[in-house]
Scaffold this active site. Structure first.
Site, PDB file in Angstrom:
ATOM      1  N   LYS A  90       0.843  -1.251   0.082  1.00 47.24           N
ATOM      2  CA  LYS A  90      -0.204  -0.018   0.098  1.00 47.24           C
ATOM      3  C   LYS A  90       0.919   1.218   0.102  1.00 47.24           C
ATOM      4  O   LYS A  90       1.345   1.639   1.075  1.00 47.24           O
ATOM      5  CB  LYS A  90      -0.967  -0.163   1.231  1.00 47.24           C
ATOM      6  CG  LYS A  90      -2.002   0.704   1.451  1.00 47.24           C
ATOM      7  CD  LYS A  90      -3.023   0.744   2.255  1.00 47.24           C
ATOM      8  CE  LYS A  90      -4.096   1.611   2.652  1.00 47.24           C
ATOM      9  NZ  LYS A  90      -4.899   2.172   1.412  1.00 47.24           N
ATOM     10  N   ALA A  91       1.216   1.516  -1.083  1.00 49.88           N
ATOM     11  CA  ALA A  91       2.306   2.664  -1.208  1.00 49.88           C
ATOM     12  C   ALA A  91       1.616   3.904  -2.002  1.00 49.88           C
ATOM     13  O   ALA A  91       0.852   3.898  -2.933  1.00 49.88           O
ATOM     14  CB  ALA A  91       3.101   2.241  -2.359  1.00 49.88           C
TER      15      ALA A  91
END
Ligand code: PLP
Length: 325
Positions: free
Chosen positions: A162-163
């Site tokens: 989850k960037a």
């Protein structure tokens, strides 16, 4: 629905210390601002009759440290220690229900693309945040479109992380949807098959069976997605992980998004074609109820998904009265 941050006089956790909300500032030359080098989480805390409790805290913190590891960011904290700090933060801010945002990013360091020469900063913040797409949307469903933007191909931008940078693609989807009068967008993957929403996973129901796309390198492994699959099995609803062609969206019986921010949000039309009669269906409604009852401590939690914020001490009578009505 977007919200403005309320005037905050609360606390943020930064690199192991609590600092005033207004002091949580970064330098404009920080690496993450230029190159999207951040990882983050979204977690929710609900008020239960026993006091505030965080839903799937350790699973979120595990995904957070996994995201950092994928990007070779060394976090000097374990998932467990970060989870404990989340609980302390909620208590320090005196919040009963809130959204929690763990965030780690490459800060102010060297010039140039190489991220490993900039320091990793870790923050935890929390604030009250209601229904992501609005309370009315949770009840009646939302109108969505299929985006003209696709999700990234596997081995381009890793979607198990989850960037921050992944959300540039999500922003393109969301802006296109909103500009065209839709609440949200559904993306296809590079094979032209259904992937997920801009910030949600997707499920459809047909003939009583629940379908969702498998982890194929184009979608986030949602924790709410996992809750829904677990609760569906409890209700004897079969769950099938398989590739979903776009046209299945137009002929399903029920369709809904899942996400920590969005919770379980029914979809009532896709590309202006109503989902069945355009009303949330019975499986969607039942799953919504089971998940929210569990999150609010109103049914048993056999999976150990809730972590109480306060380790000891009964909730105040006023809290109890508010929860149980
Ligand atoms: C792209 C994307 N997919 C799916 C989800 C749902 O994940 P979760 O249920 O863990 O919040 C989110 C939200 O975090 C997301 O941003």
């Amino acid at each position: 629905m977007s919200v403005q941050f309320p005037e905050q006089d609360g606390w943020i956790w930064r690199n192991g210390e609590f600092i005033p909300w207004k002091d949580a500032q970064v330098h404009v030359m920080s690496h993450a601002i230029h190159y999207g080098s951040s990882v983050f989480e979204g977690v929710r805390c609900y008020l239960t009759p026993e006091g505030p409790a965080v839903l799937r805290l350790q699973d979120h913190m595990r995904r957070f440290t996994d995201s950092a590891r994928i990007y070779r960011m060394e976090l000097p904290y374990s998932a467990e220690a970060l989870g404990d700090s989340v609980l302390e933060l909620i208590e320090k801010n005196d919040l009963e229900e809130c959204y929690i945002r763990p965030l780690a990013f490459r800060g102010y360091g060297a010039v140039g693309l190489n991220p490993m020469t900039s320091p990793v900063e870790t923050y935890l913040a929390c604030w009250p945040w209601g229904a992501y797409l609005g309370a009315e949307a949770l009840n009646n469903g939302v109108d969505v479109c299929v985006s003209s933007w696709q999700r990234p191909a596997p081995n381009t931008f890793p979607t198990l992380a989850k960037a921050g940078g992944n959300y540039l693609n999500a922003q393109l989807m969301k802006m296109e949807a909103v500009s065209n009068g839709f609440a949200e967008a559904i993306a296809l993957n590079v094979r032209g098959m259904v992937s997920e929403g801009s910030g949600q996973n997707l499920f459809l129901v047909r003939d009583g069976v629940l379908y969702t796309p498998p982890l194929d390198g184009s979608l986030l492994p949602g924790i709410t997605r996992d809750c829904v699959m677990t609760l569906a099995r409890e209700l004897d609803v079969s769950v099938v992980l398989e590739e979903i062609p776009r046209e299945a969206l137009y002929i399903c019986d029920e369709l809904f998004f899942t996400g920590t921010a969005s919770e379980i949000n029914p979809i009532r039309s896709v590309d202006r074609i109503p989902v069945a009669e355009g009303e949330p269906g019975p499986i969607t409604r039942r799953l919504q109820k089971e998940l929210m009852d569990l999150a609010k401590g109103l049914r048993p939690d056999p999976y150990g998904w809730l972590t109480p914020v306060r380790k000891s001490g009964a909730p105040s009578e006023s809290v109890k009265a508010r929860v149980t009505g």
